[in-house]
Design a protein around this motif. Sequence first.
Motif, PDB file in Angstrom:
ATOM      1  N   UNK A  15       0.832  -1.205   0.000  1.00  0.00           N
ATOM      2  CA  UNK A  15       0.000   0.000   0.000  1.00  0.00           C
ATOM      3  C   UNK A  15       0.867   1.256   0.000  1.00  0.00           C
ATOM      4  N   UNK A  16       1.937   1.242   0.805  1.00  0.00           N
ATOM      5  CA  UNK A  16       2.813   2.403   0.861  1.00  0.00           C
ATOM      6  C   UNK A  16       3.517   2.648  -0.468  1.00  0.00           C
ATOM      7  N   UNK A  17       3.955   1.577  -1.120  1.00  0.00           N
ATOM      8  CA  UNK A  17       4.638   1.737  -2.397  1.00  0.00           C
ATOM      9  C   UNK A  17       3.673   2.238  -3.468  1.00  0.00           C
ATOM     10  N   UNK A  18       2.477   1.678  -3.519  1.00  0.00           N
ATOM     11  CA  UNK A  18       1.505   2.155  -4.513  1.00  0.00           C
ATOM     12  C   UNK A  18       1.163   3.623  -4.267  1.00  0.00           C
ATOM     13  N   UNK A  19       1.068   4.005  -2.993  1.00  0.00           N
ATOM     14  CA  UNK A  19       0.792   5.412  -2.666  1.00  0.00           C
ATOM     15  C   UNK A  19       1.918   6.315  -3.155  1.00  0.00           C
ATOM     16  N   UNK A  20       3.163   5.857  -2.991  1.00  0.00           N
ATOM     17  CA  UNK A  20       4.294   6.686  -3.415  1.00  0.00           C
ATOM     18  C   UNK A  20       4.347   6.808  -4.943  1.00  0.00           C
ATOM     19  N   UNK A  21       3.937   5.758  -5.670  1.00  0.00           N
ATOM     20  CA  UNK A  21       3.893   5.830  -7.140  1.00  0.00           C
ATOM     21  C   UNK A  21       2.793   6.803  -7.584  1.00  0.00           C
ATOM     22  N   UNK A  22       1.630   6.703  -6.947  1.00  0.00           N
ATOM     23  CA  UNK A  22       0.522   7.615  -7.261  1.00  0.00           C
ATOM     24  C   UNK A  22       0.936   9.061  -6.984  1.00  0.00           C
ATOM     25  N   UNK A  23       1.546   9.278  -5.832  1.00  0.00           N
ATOM     26  CA  UNK A  23       1.988  10.616  -5.446  1.00  0.00           C
ATOM     27  C   UNK A  23       3.021  11.154  -6.437  1.00  0.00           C
ATOM     28  N   UNK A  24       3.936  10.273  -6.871  1.00  0.00           N
ATOM     29  CA  UNK A  24       4.969  10.689  -7.826  1.00  0.00           C
ATOM     30  C   UNK A  24       4.339  11.164  -9.126  1.00  0.00           C
ATOM     31  N   UNK A  25       3.416  10.364  -9.677  1.00  0.00           N
ATOM     32  CA  UNK A  25       2.791  10.755 -10.938  1.00  0.00           C
ATOM     33  C   UNK A  25       2.019  12.070 -10.787  1.00  0.00           C
ATOM     34  N   UNK A  26       1.326  12.226  -9.671  1.00  0.00           N
ATOM     35  CA  UNK A  26       0.565  13.461  -9.450  1.00  0.00           C
ATOM     36  C   UNK A  26       1.495  14.673  -9.389  1.00  0.00           C
ATOM     37  N   UNK A  27       2.585  14.547  -8.645  1.00  0.00           N
ATOM     38  CA  UNK A  27       3.497  15.689  -8.485  1.00  0.00           C
ATOM     39  C   UNK A  27       4.351  15.931  -9.722  1.00  0.00           C
ATOM     40  N   UNK A  28       4.456  14.929 -10.590  1.00  0.00           N
ATOM     41  CA  UNK A  28       5.182  15.101 -11.851  1.00  0.00           C
ATOM     42  C   UNK A  28       4.250  15.538 -12.981  1.00  0.00           C
ATOM     43  N   UNK A  76       1.366  14.081 -14.123  1.00  0.00           N
ATOM     44  CA  UNK A  76       0.629  13.073 -14.900  1.00  0.00           C
ATOM     45  C   UNK A  76      -0.472  12.470 -14.034  1.00  0.00           C
ATOM     46  N   UNK A  77      -1.550  13.222 -13.840  1.00  0.00           N
ATOM     47  CA  UNK A  77      -2.624  12.755 -12.966  1.00  0.00           C
ATOM     48  C   UNK A  77      -3.350  11.552 -13.573  1.00  0.00           C
ATOM     49  N   UNK A  78      -3.372  11.444 -14.906  1.00  0.00           N
ATOM     50  CA  UNK A  78      -4.004  10.278 -15.538  1.00  0.00           C
ATOM     51  C   UNK A  78      -3.251   8.992 -15.179  1.00  0.00           C
ATOM     52  N   UNK A  79      -1.917   9.055 -15.179  1.00  0.00           N
ATOM     53  CA  UNK A  79      -1.117   7.880 -14.786  1.00  0.00           C
ATOM     54  C   UNK A  79      -1.356   7.546 -13.318  1.00  0.00           C
ATOM     55  N   UNK A  80      -1.495   8.587 -12.492  1.00  0.00           N
ATOM     56  CA  UNK A  80      -1.787   8.371 -11.064  1.00  0.00           C
ATOM     57  C   UNK A  80      -3.110   7.636 -10.910  1.00  0.00           C
ATOM     58  N   UNK A  81      -4.114   8.032 -11.681  1.00  0.00           N
ATOM     59  CA  UNK A  81      -5.423   7.372 -11.615  1.00  0.00           C
ATOM     60  C   UNK A  81      -5.348   5.929 -12.101  1.00  0.00           C
ATOM     61  N   UNK A  82      -4.551   5.673 -13.128  1.00  0.00           N
ATOM     62  CA  UNK A  82      -4.389   4.296 -13.623  1.00  0.00           C
ATOM     63  C   UNK A  82      -3.807   3.392 -12.545  1.00  0.00           C
ATOM     64  N   UNK A 120      -5.446  13.585  -2.520  1.00  0.00           N
ATOM     65  CA  UNK A 120      -4.609  14.792  -2.452  1.00  0.00           C
ATOM     66  C   UNK A 120      -4.128  15.198  -3.842  1.00  0.00           C
ATOM     67  N   UNK A 121      -3.748  14.205  -4.662  1.00  0.00           N
ATOM     68  CA  UNK A 121      -3.265  14.502  -6.006  1.00  0.00           C
ATOM     69  C   UNK A 121      -4.330  15.161  -6.864  1.00  0.00           C
ATOM     70  N   UNK A 122      -5.542  14.630  -6.826  1.00  0.00           N
ATOM     71  CA  UNK A 122      -6.633  15.216  -7.602  1.00  0.00           C
ATOM     72  C   UNK A 122      -6.961  16.621  -7.117  1.00  0.00           C
ATOM     73  N   UNK A 123      -6.950  16.806  -5.801  1.00  0.00           N
ATOM     74  CA  UNK A 123      -7.206  18.145  -5.250  1.00  0.00           C
ATOM     75  C   UNK A 123      -6.146  19.133  -5.718  1.00  0.00           C
ATOM     76  N   UNK A 124      -4.885  18.688  -5.727  1.00  0.00           N
ATOM     77  CA  UNK A 124      -3.771  19.541  -6.137  1.00  0.00           C
ATOM     78  C   UNK A 124      -3.908  19.947  -7.607  1.00  0.00           C
ATOM     79  N   UNK A 125      -4.475  19.056  -8.429  1.00  0.00           N
ATOM     80  CA  UNK A 125      -4.630  19.332  -9.860  1.00  0.00           C
ATOM     81  C   UNK A 125      -5.960  20.019 -10.181  1.00  0.00           C
ATOM     82  N   UNK A 126      -6.730  20.358  -9.162  1.00  0.00           N
ATOM     83  CA  UNK A 126      -7.978  21.079  -9.392  1.00  0.00           C
ATOM     84  C   UNK A 126      -9.171  20.212  -9.719  1.00  0.00           C
TER      85      UNK A 126
END
Length: 450
Positions: free
Chosen positions: A239-252, A254-260, A280-286
Amino acid sequence: MPERNLVSWNVMLNGYAKGGLVSSAKELFDEMPSKDVISWGTMVNGYVQAGMIREGLMMCREMLRSELRPNDVMLVDLISACVRSTAVVEGQQLHGAIIRRGFDCYNFMQATIIHFYGACGLIDLACLQLNIGFKDHLASINALIAGFARNGMINRAREMFDDMSERDVFSWTAMISGYVQHEQPATALELFHRMIASGSHPNEVTMTSVFSAIATLGSLSEGQWAHKYVVKNAIPISSNLSASIIDMYAKCGSIDSALEVFDRVRDVASDVSPWNAIICGLAMHGHADLSLDLFSDLQRRQIKLNSVTFIGVLTACCHSGLVEEGKRYFRSMKSIYNVEPDVKHYGCMVDMLGRAGRVKEAEELIQGMPMKADVAVWGSLLAACRIHGHVEIGERAAKNMAELEPSHGPCRVMLSNIYADAGRWNDAFLARRALVRHGLERSPGFSGVL
């Protein structure tokens, strides 16, 4: 029905404890006609796993008053629990019990004690344990490297790392994580590539730190490569690793990749961390609506929410102007989810109210905070005063910011702009002159949320 023997009592006790039914386990424990080390150990471990560290320690003390004595496994569990709760005095008492029982001669116990002292900020005592014990024990050296990094001594950690005759995955991970903690993501990433070149194989903990470093750098190409590396090498995605991958895509970006990534773990995630990352990623991207829709889905699941969850939710409400909904979510933190709001949550609320023009209400919220407001909170209020032309509240916000951080130049710049907008040119000039006189720097403006 045959009479229960001690083994059957212990089996029942273990069932309750493993199921998280600690109160029921304690009731059964009190009914037991006799108890052995396994009985006591099961109760202690049950309390520890439930996060009831004090109760676990009390149970251990009660055991010490009986004819039985704790074994090494029980003491390791308790020391580790003291780390999680920063129970320094209790941990030192357990260390004394370890010495009295002669368990300090075991190298795995030494590593546990070094980890305890390092995590609790007593780095000199951590060093002492290695000096008087097994100096070449790899796990103990790794624990001390992590202790150095945790206590702001990253150069000492690197010196010890470089001097090691052999390293394992935990050595590399401790050092990479240390650089991430000390906001040196480029160095962390450089060390990660050196780790791979050396033939050492990272695990999910290593990769969690690596993705955190990449997220800070904002390098999407590096993140995509690291993600492919995880898949290619069949590294278990926790769970922690998947969260860090999602967070990475959001902050880089690529919110679509984060959602995938989130969609692949949505129904199998064991805790809230992947949900937090995407909310948090979706909120950050509006994407406030989708962020709040996912929060609604999360509420229907048997997953415990935490403080990070509500940072994302309040940020989404803030960016979409949903003030009343945000206030409702804020109130529900304590009343429904037993999550105590901290200064960041109050900062979200101040930002939300300020953006909506409810500046007086935002100031009243700050005045009623159970903790002291920080620079970010006052900064959000000051920014709202600039937007909505509240001079007097702006003056108070700037004054509080200056008291907290006298060298903070932007608050004086913003106050000067507030005066100028109100036509108070002399006050604007004085605020600017104070900025020059004190040699304060102008820095980029900020929102106190994300």
